[in-house]
Each structure stands twice: as C-alpha cells, then as structure tokens.
Design a protein around this motif. Structure first.
Motif, mmCIF file in Angstrom:
data_model
loop_
_atom_site.group_PDB
_atom_site.id
_atom_site.type_symbol
_atom_site.label_atom_id
_atom_site.label_comp_id
_atom_site.label_asym_id
_atom_site.label_seq_id
_atom_site.Cartn_x
_atom_site.Cartn_y
_atom_site.Cartn_z
ATOM 1 N N GLU A 258 0.820 -1.210 0.000
ATOM 2 C CA GLU A 258 0.000 0.000 0.000
ATOM 3 C C GLU A 258 0.853 1.258 0.000
ATOM 4 N N ARG A 259 1.927 1.252 0.778
ATOM 5 C CA ARG A 259 2.769 2.452 0.857
ATOM 6 C C ARG A 259 3.422 2.738 -0.486
ATOM 7 N N TYR A 260 3.869 1.700 -1.179
ATOM 8 C CA TYR A 260 4.491 1.927 -2.478
ATOM 9 C C TYR A 260 3.460 2.414 -3.496
ATOM 10 N N VAL A 261 2.265 1.873 -3.455
ATOM 11 C CA VAL A 261 1.210 2.324 -4.368
ATOM 12 C C VAL A 261 0.893 3.794 -4.137
ATOM 13 N N ASP A 262 0.831 4.220 -2.866
ATOM 14 C CA ASP A 262 0.577 5.634 -2.582
ATOM 15 C C ASP A 262 1.681 6.516 -3.158
ATOM 16 N N TYR A 263 2.925 6.054 -3.036
ATOM 17 C CA TYR A 263 4.041 6.788 -3.645
ATOM 18 C C TYR A 263 3.852 6.873 -5.160
ATOM 19 N N ALA A 264 3.534 5.741 -5.787
ATOM 20 C CA ALA A 264 3.382 5.710 -7.239
ATOM 21 C C ALA A 264 2.244 6.623 -7.706
ATOM 22 N N LEU A 265 1.170 6.668 -6.950
ATOM 23 C CA LEU A 265 0.044 7.530 -7.310
ATOM 24 C C LEU A 265 0.424 9.000 -7.296
ATOM 25 N N ASP A 266 1.388 9.351 -6.466
ATOM 26 C CA ASP A 266 1.785 10.758 -6.340
ATOM 27 C C ASP A 266 2.897 11.163 -7.302
ATOM 28 N N VAL A 267 3.465 10.210 -8.031
ATOM 29 C CA VAL A 267 4.465 10.550 -9.038
ATOM 30 C C VAL A 267 3.745 11.036 -10.296
ATOM 31 N N PRO A 268 4.099 12.205 -10.804
ATOM 32 C CA PRO A 268 3.413 12.722 -11.992
ATOM 33 C C PRO A 268 3.495 11.767 -13.182
ATOM 34 N N MET A 269 2.447 11.772 -13.969
ATOM 35 C CA MET A 269 2.381 10.922 -15.152
ATOM 36 C C MET A 269 3.249 11.467 -16.282
ATOM 37 N N TYR A 270 3.467 10.621 -17.287
ATOM 38 C CA TYR A 270 4.077 11.034 -18.546
ATOM 39 C C TYR A 270 3.047 11.059 -19.679
ATOM 40 N N PHE A 271 2.251 9.985 -19.794
ATOM 41 C CA PHE A 271 1.420 9.843 -20.987
ATOM 42 C C PHE A 271 0.220 8.935 -20.710
ATOM 43 N N VAL A 272 -0.714 8.950 -21.657
ATOM 44 C CA VAL A 272 -1.808 7.982 -21.731
ATOM 45 C C VAL A 272 -1.790 7.415 -23.145
ATOM 46 N N TYR A 273 -1.946 6.104 -23.254
ATOM 47 C CA TYR A 273 -1.931 5.461 -24.569
ATOM 48 C C TYR A 273 -3.357 5.082 -24.962
ATOM 49 N N ARG A 274 -3.861 5.669 -26.040
ATOM 50 C CA ARG A 274 -5.206 5.401 -26.502
ATOM 51 C C ARG A 274 -5.243 5.351 -28.031
ATOM 52 N N LYS A 275 -5.902 4.308 -28.547
ATOM 53 C CA LYS A 275 -6.142 4.170 -29.991
ATOM 54 C C LYS A 275 -4.847 4.275 -30.798
ATOM 55 N N GLY A 276 -3.810 3.603 -30.286
ATOM 56 C CA GLY A 276 -2.542 3.578 -30.991
ATOM 57 C C GLY A 276 -1.746 4.861 -30.921
ATOM 58 N N ARG A 277 -2.099 5.739 -29.977
ATOM 59 C CA ARG A 277 -1.444 7.051 -29.906
ATOM 60 C C ARG A 277 -1.093 7.394 -28.464
ATOM 61 N N TYR A 278 0.090 7.962 -28.274
ATOM 62 C CA TYR A 278 0.506 8.444 -26.962
ATOM 63 C C TYR A 278 0.027 9.884 -26.777
ATOM 64 N N ILE A 279 -0.740 10.118 -25.731
ATOM 65 C CA ILE A 279 -1.244 11.446 -25.401
ATOM 66 C C ILE A 279 -0.348 12.037 -24.319
ATOM 67 N N ASP A 280 0.163 13.209 -24.558
ATOM 68 C CA ASP A 280 1.063 13.864 -23.600
ATOM 69 C C ASP A 280 0.278 14.273 -22.358
ATOM 70 N N ALA A 281 0.585 13.616 -21.241
ATOM 71 C CA ALA A 281 -0.045 13.954 -19.963
ATOM 72 C C ALA A 281 1.027 14.262 -18.918
ATOM 73 N N ALA A 282 2.185 14.720 -19.376
ATOM 74 C CA ALA A 282 3.319 14.945 -18.482
ATOM 75 C C ALA A 282 2.945 15.916 -17.368
ATOM 76 N N GLY A 283 3.198 15.498 -16.143
ATOM 77 C CA GLY A 283 2.908 16.319 -14.973
ATOM 78 C C GLY A 283 1.531 16.102 -14.388
ATOM 79 N N ALA A 284 0.676 15.351 -15.070
ATOM 80 C CA ALA A 284 -0.692 15.129 -14.591
ATOM 81 C C ALA A 284 -0.712 14.117 -13.448
ATOM 82 N N SER A 285 -1.834 14.050 -12.759
ATOM 83 C CA SER A 285 -1.993 13.183 -11.586
ATOM 84 C C SER A 285 -2.733 11.899 -11.944
ATOM 85 N N PHE A 286 -2.156 10.762 -11.556
ATOM 86 C CA PHE A 286 -2.862 9.502 -11.773
ATOM 87 C C PHE A 286 -4.128 9.438 -10.918
#
Length: 461
Positions: A258-286
């Motif tokens: 649980e503690r590691y998951v909480d850490y991972a949730l707070d690390v900013p995202m890079y991207f979302v992959y949808r329909k064969g395309r990477y969407i820039d989500a750098a800095g966004a929150s999971f």
C-alpha cells in the motif's frame, strides 16, 4: 512478420485497493522464482566510432530488421517504424527494444538459473554481432556514452520518448543525458509475499550504492575523463526528484504494498496510450485519472495497462512492479560482467540464510546514511568511506554472502559447476579494489595516451 502494438484492454480501475492487489499479485512461491536480466549497449560504426542513426541502409532499423529476418524475431511497429522485437512462439521470451538514443536493450526471459542467463546472453551476442558486423556496427557496454555529444546522439522514433524529452528539462539538468547517453544492466527478481518484498527492497536500497561502485564503468564524457567512476549514477542525481533515487519510506515500519502504491500515485504521469497514440499527460496526476478528470483525456479512466505503464515511469534505485528491479549498475563490457550482477543479487536474495545475513549486514543503516553513500559513490567508487570502512570492504562482505547463497542453491550446469562461477568476475573486482572505471582510467592515462577511440577498439563486444 511485424506486428502492431496493441492498445490498453480490460476493465477500468475503480479503487486504490485494486492497484495494491495488482502489485501484490506478483507474489510467488520460491519454486516459481525466476531471474530476469536486462542490459543496454551502445551501437557504433566501427569505422570512425560514430553513433548509428535510426534510418538508413546501415542504421538501427536495418539492424532490427536483420535480426527479425534471420533469427526468428517478430518486429513491433510504431507508426510504421520497427522499434522492438519479440518472439511470438515464446511468450515468456526476451524482448529487444530501443532506448531513446539508440541504446539496444535485451530484456531477458525469466529464467530459473544463472547458467540459463549466461546462455541467453551468449546467444543474443552471437545474433547482434552477426548482423552488426554485416552493417559495420559494433557494440559497447558502458554506463555513459564516452565520446559523443548530446547533439551528436541519434533520436529514436518512439512517441513516449518525445513526451519525456520535452518534460525532462523541466525537472532536472541532466534528464536528457539520462535518456540518450546512459546504459545500464539490471536484474529482476521475485518475492514470496509482502514481508519478503520489504526485506528484499530494504537490502536492495542499502546495497545499491555498493553495486554502483563495483560495476562503475562510465568515467568518460565526450572523450575525456569526467571526474566520476560512475557518471551514469551521477546523472540520475539530477534527472527528476519526483521519481528517482532512494525512497526513505521503504525503511519505515509501515512499508508494504500500500505504501508503495501511494508513492506511485503521487508521481506525476508522462502519458496515456489510446487508440494507438501516446497522449502527452506529463505532470498530470494519476489520482485525477482515476476520477476521470484528466484534462488531456477527458472522461477517460485508467485500465490496468495504464497502471502497468505508469509503474514503468518511476525510476527509483529499486523499483517495484510485480517483481523487484535492481537498478544501480552501469552496463558492462562482457558477458561475465553482465551475468555477475544477476549472480550477486540472486545469491543475496534467493536463499533464506543469505537473505538473513544480508539483512543483518545493513539492518542498522539509516536512510540518510544510504543517501549519503548514494551521493558520494559516483565520484569515489570503492574507496568511498563508510563507518570506518570503505565501500570496497562492504562489497567483499556482500560478495561472500552471495557466494554462500549460490552454493546452497545447488543449481549445477552440465559440467557440474554451481552458480558461484558467475560471481568470479565480480569477486576479482572486489579483491583487487579496482572497478572497471578504475582500470579504464589507468589505461587512458597510460597505454592509450589519451585516445578515447581505444575504448571502442578494446572493449567492444
């Protein structure tokens, strides 16, 4: 035949508990534990020791295509470009992929013994050297690109790397150097349950600086000594503080999945992959993603593929996914050096008495002491002082524990030798007190007479 990358599939994630359960599902009984070895290497043109671009008749794409055509690999395409290889007839087999600057990576299959790991690496080298030689390409194992500037380094056509390339400079001064000019070797190991995971993770973080010192192999930048034994390790210190380095909470009593998951949730995202395309989500929150509030992908919710992707964008010195990754070493310039990393950690963590002894060795080390080691080792290597000793002294103690662990595993090769033979290269490094970087610097100042091209001529695979 080349295949296209599939998009995320499966149900969306509805709760944090599901994320915890996802990671915890990696727990396995000891009989099912495996060893997965990953390593990267720099391709270069043997004529002139120049970097290899992606495109062209003798480029990285041609290398991958040659491996696909001759050795039964299947190509993976992104936007029509071949960017990786896998073997469809072996679902648990290795994957060949590209790092941002064209570093060629083998992510090895999960294997039962170090003897199998050695054979996997031997066969891989046969294949890449055969195709590489026809293209005039050689391969160098080193922690940092020793000759080329960042501007001279090629860029691979992978969309996720473009997102990282834009984001990295906003978080640290050396993020682009990390992406394009570093190479590593790492080993991936299993755990039995939460208690076992925590024990292995604590030992891993504590001894990661020792590993960095033993495998230090990046003392040159742009043809000259850079003042470090492992410049790769130094680069990571100024890459992105949100997702790198030592994680002090691992040493807290409450550490667990649980503690590691909480850490991972707070690390900013890079991207979302949808329909064969990477969407820039750098800095966004999971966390926002889980609420359907991601500005870059409105009303989208994450799947477990998204969560798995996100976990790969965290870069601590020990990374938890559904297994543990030991990430502290520079890439080596021989098969023996590459297997030695896996041998060290297998011996320390995969046999109960060795695990207990390794735990005792580091049990009273504090997180602040480990961080201080982590900060000092890139420059001073095995001579780094620690509690009245040196890192070299601790390295010899750790290797002795690993040797006992490997002996008790009793995994024999066809000649009746146990896995300790794969520690021989590392035991010699520790006994002499000279890392690969120490030896390279001595040769550079001596017989090479300051000619960095000698590194390519004498250390290439």
């Amino acid at each position: 035949m080349s295949t296209r990358v599939a998009g995320p599939q499966g149900p969306t994630i509805e709760s944090r508990d599901e994320l915890v359960a996802y990671v915890e599902a990696g727990s396995k009984p000891m009989a099912d534990w495996r060893i997965g070895t990953e390593h990267e290497k720099f391709g270069f043109y043997r004529r002139g020791d120049l970097p290899v671009p992606y495109a062209g008749e003798r480029g990285i794409a041609a290398l991958l295509q040659g491996l696909e055509d001759r050795f039964g690999w299947d190509g993976v395409l992104e936007q029509g470009n071949i960017i990786a290889l896998r073997r469809a007839d072996c679902p648990k087999g290795g994957i060949i992929s590209l790092e941002p600057g064209g570093q060629l990576e083998l992510s090895g299959a999960p294997l039962a013994t170090l003897h199998e790991t050695h054979e996997e690496l031997r066969q891989h080298m046969i294949e890449v050297k055969e195709i590489g030689s026809e293209l005039g390409i050689g391969f160098l194992g080193a922690g940092f690109s020793p000759k080329w500037t960042l501007a001279e380094t090629p860029v691979m056509p992978k969309a996720r790397y473009g997102i990282m390339q834009r984001y990295m400079p906003t978080k640290g001064k050396l993020g682009l150097d990390m992406m394009f000019r570093t190479s590593t070797v790492q080993v991936n190991l299993d755990f039995a349950d939460e208690t076992d995971m925590v024990a292995k993770m604590r030992i891993g973080f504590a001894l990661q600086p020792i590993t960095t010192a033993l495998f230090a192999n990046s003392p040159f930048t742009e043809g000259k000594p850079n003042g470090f034994k492992s410049y790769r390790a130094e680069v990571w210190r100024d890459t992105d503080p949100d997702r790198t380095g030592i994680l002090p909470f691992v040493f807290d009593p409450a550490m667990g999945f649980e503690r590691y998951v909480d850490y991972a949730l707070d690390v900013p995202m890079y991207f979302v992959y949808r329909k064969g395309r990477y969407i820039d989500a750098a800095g966004a929150s999971f966390r926002d993603f889980m609420r359907g509030r991601l500005a870059q992908a409105p009303a989208e919710y994450p799947t477990f593929d998204d969560w798995a992707d996100h976990l790969t964008t965290l870069f601590p010195d020990v990374r938890l996914k559904r297994f543990l990754e030991m990430r502290g070493a520079d890439a080596g310039s021989s098969i023996a050096a590459l297997v030695a990393l896996s041998a060290l950690w297998t011996g320390l963590l995969y046999e109960s008495s060795a695990l207990a002894e390794a735990s005792d060795l580091v049990s009273d080390w504090t997180a602040s002491e480990i961080k201080a080691l982590r900060d000092e080792v890139p420059r001073r290597g095995l001579s780094t002082p620690f509690r009245g000793q040196t890192v070299g002294d601790i390295a010899r103690a750790a290797i002795a524990i690993a040797e006992k662990g490997l002996k008790r595993r009793s995994a024999l090769d066809r000649d009746g030798a146990d896995e300790r033979k794969h520690l021989a290269w590392l035991a010699e490094v520790a006994a002499e007190g000279h890392s690969p970087a120490d030896r390279l610097l001595s040769q550079y100042a001596g017989e090479w007479r300051g000619d960095i091209d000698q590194l390519f001529q004498t250390r290439a695979f």
